[in-house]
Design a protein around this motif. Structure first.
Motif, PDB file in Angstrom:
ATOM      1  N   ASP A 103       0.838  -1.200   0.000  1.00 14.54           N
ATOM      2  CA  ASP A 103       0.000   0.000   0.000  1.00 14.54           C
ATOM      3  C   ASP A 103       0.878   1.258   0.000  1.00 14.54           C
ATOM      4  O   ASP A 103       1.754   1.397   0.846  1.00 14.54           O
ATOM      5  N   GLN A 104       0.634   2.158  -0.955  1.00 16.03           N
ATOM      6  CA  GLN A 104       1.391   3.421  -1.070  1.00 16.03           C
ATOM      7  C   GLN A 104       2.861   3.198  -1.453  1.00 16.03           C
ATOM      8  O   GLN A 104       3.744   3.940  -1.041  1.00 16.03           O
ATOM      9  N   LEU A 105       3.116   2.178  -2.252  1.00 14.03           N
ATOM     10  CA  LEU A 105       4.495   1.907  -2.688  1.00 14.03           C
ATOM     11  C   LEU A 105       4.818   2.711  -3.943  1.00 14.03           C
ATOM     12  O   LEU A 105       4.233   2.495  -4.997  1.00 14.03           O
ATOM     13  N   THR A 121       3.152   0.540   4.900  1.00 12.53           N
ATOM     14  CA  THR A 121       3.850   1.582   4.146  1.00 12.53           C
ATOM     15  C   THR A 121       2.964   2.817   4.003  1.00 12.53           C
ATOM     16  O   THR A 121       3.441   3.955   4.027  1.00 12.53           O
ATOM     17  N   ASP A 122       1.647   2.587   3.866  1.00 14.14           N
ATOM     18  CA  ASP A 122       0.712   3.705   3.723  1.00 14.14           C
ATOM     19  C   ASP A 122       0.678   4.557   4.988  1.00 14.14           C
ATOM     20  O   ASP A 122       0.828   5.777   4.934  1.00 14.14           O
ATOM     21  N   ASN A 123       0.485   3.918   6.136  1.00 17.78           N
ATOM     22  CA  ASN A 123       0.416   4.693   7.379  1.00 17.78           C
ATOM     23  C   ASN A 123       1.724   5.418   7.655  1.00 17.78           C
ATOM     24  O   ASN A 123       1.737   6.582   8.069  1.00 17.78           O
ATOM     25  N   GLY A 134       4.009   6.257   5.465  1.00 16.30           N
ATOM     26  CA  GLY A 134       4.174   7.323   4.476  1.00 16.30           C
ATOM     27  C   GLY A 134       3.346   8.553   4.809  1.00 16.30           C
ATOM     28  O   GLY A 134       3.803   9.687   4.648  1.00 16.30           O
ATOM     29  N   HIS A 135       2.110   8.344   5.271  1.00 21.75           N
ATOM     30  CA  HIS A 135       1.275   9.484   5.678  1.00 21.75           C
ATOM     31  C   HIS A 135       1.951  10.263   6.805  1.00 21.75           C
ATOM     32  O   HIS A 135       1.982  11.487   6.802  1.00 21.75           O
ATOM     33  N   ARG A 136       2.451   9.544   7.787  1.00 20.05           N
ATOM     34  CA  ARG A 136       2.986  10.205   8.980  1.00 20.05           C
ATOM     35  C   ARG A 136       4.315  10.902   8.727  1.00 20.05           C
ATOM     36  O   ARG A 136       4.546  12.006   9.214  1.00 20.05           O
ATOM     37  N   ASP A 165      -1.654   0.421  -4.673  1.00 15.20           N
ATOM     38  CA  ASP A 165      -2.973   1.011  -4.899  1.00 15.20           C
ATOM     39  C   ASP A 165      -2.886   2.499  -5.233  1.00 15.20           C
ATOM     40  O   ASP A 165      -3.826   3.082  -5.759  1.00 15.20           O
ATOM     41  N   HIS A 166      -1.746   3.126  -4.914  1.00 17.19           N
ATOM     42  CA  HIS A 166      -1.529   4.550  -5.189  1.00 17.19           C
ATOM     43  C   HIS A 166      -0.125   4.902  -4.734  1.00 17.19           C
ATOM     44  O   HIS A 166       0.511   4.111  -4.028  1.00 17.19           O
ATOM     45  N   GLY A 167       0.343   6.073  -5.120  1.00 17.06           N
ATOM     46  CA  GLY A 167       1.624   6.565  -4.623  1.00 17.06           C
ATOM     47  C   GLY A 167       1.399   7.505  -3.457  1.00 17.06           C
ATOM     48  O   GLY A 167       0.474   7.315  -2.659  1.00 17.06           O
ATOM     49  N   GLY A 205      -0.207  13.086   2.082  1.00 11.52           N
ATOM     50  CA  GLY A 205      -1.245  12.214   1.549  1.00 11.52           C
ATOM     51  C   GLY A 205      -1.155  11.952   0.064  1.00 11.52           C
ATOM     52  O   GLY A 205      -0.171  12.271  -0.605  1.00 11.52           O
ATOM     53  N   HIS A 206      -2.229  11.345  -0.431  1.00 10.86           N
ATOM     54  CA  HIS A 206      -2.397  10.988  -1.837  1.00 10.86           C
ATOM     55  C   HIS A 206      -3.866  11.198  -2.144  1.00 10.86           C
ATOM     56  O   HIS A 206      -4.622  11.590  -1.272  1.00 10.86           O
ATOM     57  N   GLY A 207      -4.272  10.926  -3.350  1.00  9.29           N
ATOM     58  CA  GLY A 207      -5.685  11.102  -3.689  1.00  9.29           C
ATOM     59  C   GLY A 207      -5.885  12.058  -4.843  1.00  9.29           C
ATOM     60  O   GLY A 207      -6.988  12.178  -5.373  1.00  9.29           O
TER      61      GLY A 207
HETATM   62 ZN   LIG Z   1      -3.263   6.334   2.440  1.00  8.21          ZN
END
Ligand SMILES: [Zn+2]
Length: 517
Positions: free
Chosen positions: A33-35, A276-278, A280-282, A324-326, A452-454
């Motif tokens: 996730d978020q790679l 990785t997502d959490n 990366g957000h932080r 799922d996203h960068g 974030g991303h989106g």
């Molecule tokens: Zn995320």
């Protein structure tokens, strides 16, 4: 660190052999996730485990894309094995993804979840249609990561909540005994007080540890210590590097219990690693935390793949890796900024309530403003002029690049790339008023303390796509390919016909000579 429970799973080292292509026994759809693809290239010299093996053996598309507008987890996962964009899978946003009150969790108080909004089929359905004895298994820390990877199939699907892995009533009425036994060992609560330390000497990390904006400047340097309270630690684990290790350990227990890959019928294993997502957000993509976490993932994946190799011959093991996203770097690191359509959402709801006596139902997801346009139209509201007025105000917000309304999106030229991404995002029956894209470096959301991303920007769309297929030549490809190509590629590899029209195409570099067409 290596978890003892995971180490115990290792029975033998994987022999590195290349044999002539034979039908795969197991297809592994691996998601981190978020790679971002640059992570794999930047830290490749330090990888020794599963990521190193995949990069060494795989066809690596360095310019993969989640080629739609709102780059988030549920929508992103829905594209991979379906071969279709969110406009077709029906998954617009996380909140409009798996949440389902009608499907409560088993032995857990977490929110109910199911694929009830997912439209159409995925590779899982195509494989079962060809052979009903096909075994499918999906697992993730996140409900949406486990569910959206395989669509509507009622098969073993598990995710983590409050210290245990569970599922919902959509899938089963009780947990299987192997998972109850796994949960009974309380691997999550036993990690209370654990300290995440760097896995290499500090000099091996070019990234600064204490960037002042990371996590709002609070608890943003190593070591990252889990609460000593077991209940609190089990919750904190959701955003901690170690949750990926637990997910892989539970996956391995599930593989052994369900017999995946143990006979000649091709099975499907979907794993989505969420930490990785959490992280990366932080801390952001330029952080020491993301760097060290990927070294952990590399090591744990190596152990997992070594374990798999004890039951599935390597010449019958097919693996894909994607995301799922960068993610976009913290605007506070120097570029871009933060934007929000929250003011417009609030204003529209107030106007509906106070002026025309209608629940407008306005809600914002990234740059998308949705509302009950059908109800508003019934009360005589001219939707085109309402959307046009809101769009004019959104267009003036700092950081906004382009804004569409339903009418202008319909009228946009086929060569308008931004319009294309929104068209691939929004199902034809979605009720919305305004869809906004941001300039590069900008992110949605007003509050600091996380990035974030989106957005529709490349930093958020850009993902690696890698296939490890016996009989193919390892190569790095720079051509842009899409996550909707993954399902059709697997279908071609397995000589299966998708059960519906797909948008993606089979990637030719991945198809062994025998099945080139
Ligand atoms: Zn995320």
């Amino acid at each position: 660190m290596l978890l003892p429970i995971l180490l115990s799973a290792v029975q033998a080292a994987a022999p590195m052999v290349r044999a002539s292509p034979v039908p795969p026994r197991l297809v592994v759809s691996l998601v981190i996730d978020q790679l971002r693809p640059d992570y794999l290239e930047r830290w490749r010299p330090q990888f020794r485990g599963g990521l190193a093996w995949l990069l060494r053996e795989g066809v690596f598309y360095a310019n993969g894309e989640q080629d739609h507008a709102m780059t988030s987890t549920a929508a992103g996962h829905s594209t991979m094995l379906s071969g279709r964009s969110p406009a077709s899978t029906g998954i617009i946003a996380n909140d409009l993804g798996v949440p389902d009150r009608a499907s409560p969790l088993i032995r857990s108080g977490g929110p109910g979840a199911s694929p009830h909004r997912f439209r159409g089929t995925t590779l899982a359905d195509w494989m079962v249609a060809r052979n009903p004895a096909t075994r499918i298994f999906s697992i993730s820390r996140k409900d949406r990561g486990a569910i959206m990877a395989i669509g509507r199939a009622r098969v073993p699907v598990y995710w983590y909540t409050q210290g245990t892995f569970t599922t919902s009533r959509y899938y089963a009425d009780s947990l299987p005994s192997w998972l109850s036994a796994w949960n009974a060992r309380e691997p999550a609560t036993r990690l209370a007080g654990h300290a995440w330390e760097l896995s290499r000497p500090a000099a091996d990390y070019p990234e600064a540890d204490a960037r002042p904006f990371e996590r709002g400047g609070i608890r943003h340097v190593f070591p990252h210590v889990l609460s000593t309270d077991p209940v609190a630690a089990a919750v904190e684990l959701e955003a901690h590097t170690l949750i990926d290790s637990l997910t892989l350990d539970a996956a391995w227990a599930g593989v052994r219990a369900t017999g995946l890959g143990t006979d000649a019928i091709t099975d499907l294993l979907a794993i989505s690693l969420s930490a990785t997502d959490n992280i990366g957000h932080r801390y952001g993509p330029g952080s020491r935390e993301v760097h060290d976490h990927l070294l952990n993932v590399d090591r744990w994946l190596g152990i997992f793949l070594d374990s798999l190799a004890t039951i599935v011959p390597l010449d019958q093991l097919v693996v894909s890796l994607t995301s799922d996203h960068g993610v976009t770097e913290y605007p506070e690191a120097g570029a871009g900024g933060r934007a929000s359509i929250g003011t417009e959402v609030t204003a529209l709801n107030a106007w509906g309530r106070d002026t025309i006596g209608v629940r407008a139902g306005a809600v914002g997801y990234s740059g998308l403003l949705m509302a009950r346009t059908g109800d508003l139209a019934k009360r005589g509201v001219d939707i085109d002029s309402l959307a046009g007025a809101i769009a004019a105000r959104v267009r003036r917000l700092p950081g906004v690049l382009t804004v569409y309304t339903p009418r202008t999106l319909r009228a946009a030229r086929a060569t308008d790339a931004e319009a294309g991404r929104w068209r691939r995002q929004l199902p034809s029956d979605a009720e919305w008023l305004v869809a906004a894209s941001l300039r590069p470096g900008w992110i949605w959301g007003r509050v600091g303390g996380e990035t974030g991303h989106g957005t529709t920007n490349l930093d958020d769309r850009h993902v690696p796509i890698l296939f490890r297929v016996p009989g193919t030549t390892p190569v790095r490809i720079t051509r842009m390919v899409r996550t909707i190509d993954i399902g059709p590629t697997f279908a071609a590899l397995l000589d299966i016909k998708p059960m519906e029209r797909v948008e993606g195409v089979a990637l030719r570099e991945v198809l062994p000579k025998r099945s080139s067409r």
